[in-house]
Design an enzyme around this catalytic site. Structure first.
Site, PDB file in Angstrom:
ATOM      1  N   TYR A 182       0.842  -1.190   0.000  1.00 54.80           N
ATOM      2  CA  TYR A 182       0.000   0.000   0.000  1.00 54.80           C
ATOM      3  C   TYR A 182       0.884   1.250   0.000  1.00 54.80           C
ATOM      4  CZ  TYR A 182      -4.285  -2.677   0.582  1.00 54.80           C
ATOM      5  OH  TYR A 182      -5.336  -3.526   0.375  1.00 54.80           O
ATOM      6  N   GLY A 341      -7.981 -13.322  11.363  1.00 53.76           N
ATOM      7  CA  GLY A 341      -8.824 -12.515  10.497  1.00 53.76           C
ATOM      8  C   GLY A 341     -10.063 -13.286  10.123  1.00 53.76           C
ATOM      9  N   CYS A 365     -12.793 -21.659   8.861  1.00 55.34           N
ATOM     10  CA  CYS A 365     -12.657 -20.858   7.646  1.00 55.34           C
ATOM     11  C   CYS A 365     -12.129 -21.762   6.544  1.00 55.34           C
ATOM     12  CB  CYS A 365     -11.682 -19.707   7.917  1.00 55.34           C
ATOM     13  SG  CYS A 365     -11.060 -18.891   6.439  1.00 55.34           S
TER      14      CYS A 365
END
Length: 668
Positions: A182, A341, A365
């Protein structure tokens, strides 16, 4: 609490703030949970509070935009702390107060910006970057180089944002981010940063931006307010839009481990109170957002090295949701805390369940990223494929019924199990009828490859939850209208699933032709030279599974690209699967179909009707699935309160199968 889990629940200090345990929620973008003026919506507040209620010690919010002038995004995209500060404080104060009610702490993650990673659908102005470099998503677009005074203005805004964060009641700040490539990360890497001012040059010059940020924040709000940094220990950049796989040898163009360790020491000395460590970049998105093809604990070896050179706490992400792995990492002092997460999206009660020794109740997940990352990049609200209530906790709460019904569920695949589970939790009397000897449907063959073992965990979870909910399961039971008439249910849910499509070409009945499903289930074996017909997800994953066994594999696909048919895949998952196929030397012949099966292999034909012969020991058919819904056509005429769910209604991915079944189950 299970033995060996105690370390997870020891307190830890980050700066002056004590966290009640060593479990943190990873910062994840909350697209769709934001108001038009950049504040938290009610859904966002409920989303974070649910994870605090579940026992998470530290909540780190998803990225909050520092400003929306220099790099202007369409709103609502990310929250923006300086867009409407008074309203932001009002909404965020409610969030922090409610999180604190459960004893949890909450840090706000503030982003300097997206830079060359900014997706065109989010931008309301040309993309910006440290230098004039190509946009990741549209390489033909060149990013505008930020002026020195603009970067200095961003530093000032961080100090302003810190004051607002304190007013909101946040316990600390995480700076986003020297990770994932980023904007701030782009400043720190020579690959992106060609500047000649104070923000460029050697490593120390390129670190000026993050160093000035932490010093400005500490100067404004005091040294006791913790500031941590999201930090990629290795970028895995091979070149523009090209990432490196685990185990692949390549020249690192981004930040390598050696440079990261030097940078970490400089940043700690500058004043950062901790590192939330990971790896990757947009060029290697599957490192920053590891799919199911990435092993659990994928950052362990990297973080171990970081921990050796810094004295402040190191938090570690990277598919850490397996309790044994999480506990081991802390016991071995590889990291000081673990960061979950998607594991907390799938099951917000993960910490409480581990603490109570109820690990079998943790919903796993899948690493599919269909409901989270992939969804938000389609401009849709954040959620979770296996947990439909994620991001809409209040509206999707399962409320007990005041009028219990007798519910018959026909089919014990994913849709049948989910609709039965939810209906039973509401208080209905539910029976599943499954014609085979086991539950699971297509989940069973899907979970065979090592990289799909989370599907197997999901099946075990369903079996456990159905038993706890009191669902009656009748295996080896073929459902007919006569059976339903005898049972006389109030509601019938038909979840009869799908079956593999047949290939209709000459020679397809030969012994060297098998369906992917039968191959995965061990009903057939593949030779050493394999041709997979179908380049969708099933075909590509089957090809990878075979190649990992050392077989020579070729995929033939009638479309121009692999993985272009069927439901869209998250970019990280798709790119990693394609890169893995290449890494394992799987050949792909696109724009071509199979015309005939021969004793020695197959005859292929392309769009120009040119034919070629390809030798193969085994032809594997993976051309998709077809709905099996004949029973429903009969049932709905006699049982007006009937529903069709899952693949039987429409063949899609696991997410929509679960979501549709959840919707039906909770509204009966």
């Amino acid at each position: 609490m299970s033995k060996g889990r105690e370390k997870l629940f020891e307190p830890i200090k980050i700066g002056s703030v004590e966290i009640p345990n060593r479990i943190a929620m990873a910062p994840m973008g909350i697209i769709g949970l934001v108001t038009e003026d950049g504040c938290y919506s009610e859904r966002a507040v409920e989303y974070y509070v649910e994870r605090a209620r579940g026992g998470t010690g530290l909540i780190i919010t998803g990225a909050v935009k520092l400003e929306n002038e220099i790099e202007k995004l369409k709103m609502p995209t990310f929250p923006c702390i300086t867009l409407n500060p008074l309203h932001f404080i009002t909404r965020a104060a409610e969030l922090t107060e409610r999180v604190h009610a459960y004893g949890s702490k909450i840090f706000i993650q503030i982003t300097a910006g997206l830079g060359h990673n900014a997706h065109p659908i989010m931008l309301d102005s040309p993309p910006v970057a440290p230098s004039a470099i190509p946009n990741y998503w549209e390489p033909g677009v060149t990013c505008r180089e930020l002026k020195t005074e603009e970067v200095e203005r961003l530093v000032e805004r961080f100090a302003e944002a810190a004051e607002i964060a304190v007013a909101c009641g946040f316990d600390g700040i995480e700076i986003h981010a020297m990770h994932e490539g980023y904007l701030l990360d782009q400043f720190t890497m020579s690959f992106f940063n060609r500047r000649t001012d104070k923000y460029g040059g050697d490593l120390e010059g390129r670190l000026t931006f993050p160093v000035e940020i932490v010093k400005a924040i500490k100067s404004r709000v005091g040294r006791n307010f913790p500031v941590i940094l999201r930090f990629s220990v290795k970028s895995y950049i091979k070149g523009w839009n090209r990432g490196g796989l685990p185990g692949e040898q390549f020249e690192e163009k981004g930040r390598d481990l050696k440079e990261s360790l030097i940078a970490a020491k400089i940043l700690e000395e500058a004043g950062y109170d901790g590192f939330n460590a990971d790896a990757g970049s947009y060029e290697a998105w599957y490192w920053a957002h590891p799919p199911n093809y990435m092993k659990h604990g994928c950052y362990v070896d990297l973080i171990k090295e970081l921990k050796k050179v810094v004295s402040v706490p190191v938090l570690m992400a990277g598919r850490m949701e397996l309790p044994d792995l999480a506990a081991q990492v802390l016991e071995e002092r590889t990291a000081d805390a673990i960061v979950l997460g998607r594991g907390l999206l799938a099951d917000p009660q993960w910490p409480n369940k581990v603490k109570a020794g109820q690990e079998e109740s943790i919903r796993p997940c899948l690493g599919c990223q269909d409901g989270c990352l992939g969804r938000i990049f389609e401009g849709k609200p954040l959620s979770c494929a296996v947990n439909p209530a994620c991001g809409r906790e209040k509206e999707f709460a399962i409320i007990p019924t005041t009028a219990p019904k007798k519910v018959a569920v026909v089919g014990g695949g994913l849709a049948g199990m989910e609709s039965a589970r939810v209906a039973a939790l509401r208080g209905h009397k539910v029976t599943i009828y499954e014609r085979s000897g086991h539950l699971g449907g297509h989940v069973i063959e899907a979970s065979v490859p090592e990289f799909k073992k989370d599907e197997e965990r999901l099946l075990r979870w369903y079996e456990n939850e159905l038993q706890k909910a009191g669902v009656t399961v009748k295996l080896n039971t073929e459902v007919t209208l006569d059976l339903l008439r005898r049972e006389s249910p109030d509601v019938v849910i038909v979840a009869t699933g799908s079956s593999p499509k047949d290939l209709h070409v000459p020679g397809v009945d030969k012994n060297n032709v098998v369906k992917a499903e039968d191959l995965l289930l061990g009903k057939a074996k593949a030779g050493e030279n394999v041709l997979v017909v179908g380049g969708g997800l099933v075909g590509c994953e089957t090809a990878l599974w075979l190649a990992q066994q050392g077989k020579s594999v070729t995929i033939v696909e009638m479309l121009d690209q692999l993985l272009s048919a069927g439901m869209p895949m998250c970019h990280a998952n798709k790119q990693m699967l394609l890169d893995l196929l290449c890494f394992h030397n799987v050949k792909a012949i696109t724009g071509t179909t199979i015309a005939e099966v021969t004793p020695k292999g197959a005859v292929l034909i392309d769009k120009n009707f040119r034919k070629t012969e390809l030798e193969a020991d085994t032809i594997v058919i993976a051309i998709g699935l077809k709905e099996e819904n004949k029973l429903y056509d009969l049932v709905r005429k006699e049982f007006p309160n009937s529903y069709l769910v899952g693949d039987a209604m429409k063949v899609r991915n696991f997410m929509f199968t679960i979501w549709d079944a959840f919707e039906v189950g909770r509204n009966i």
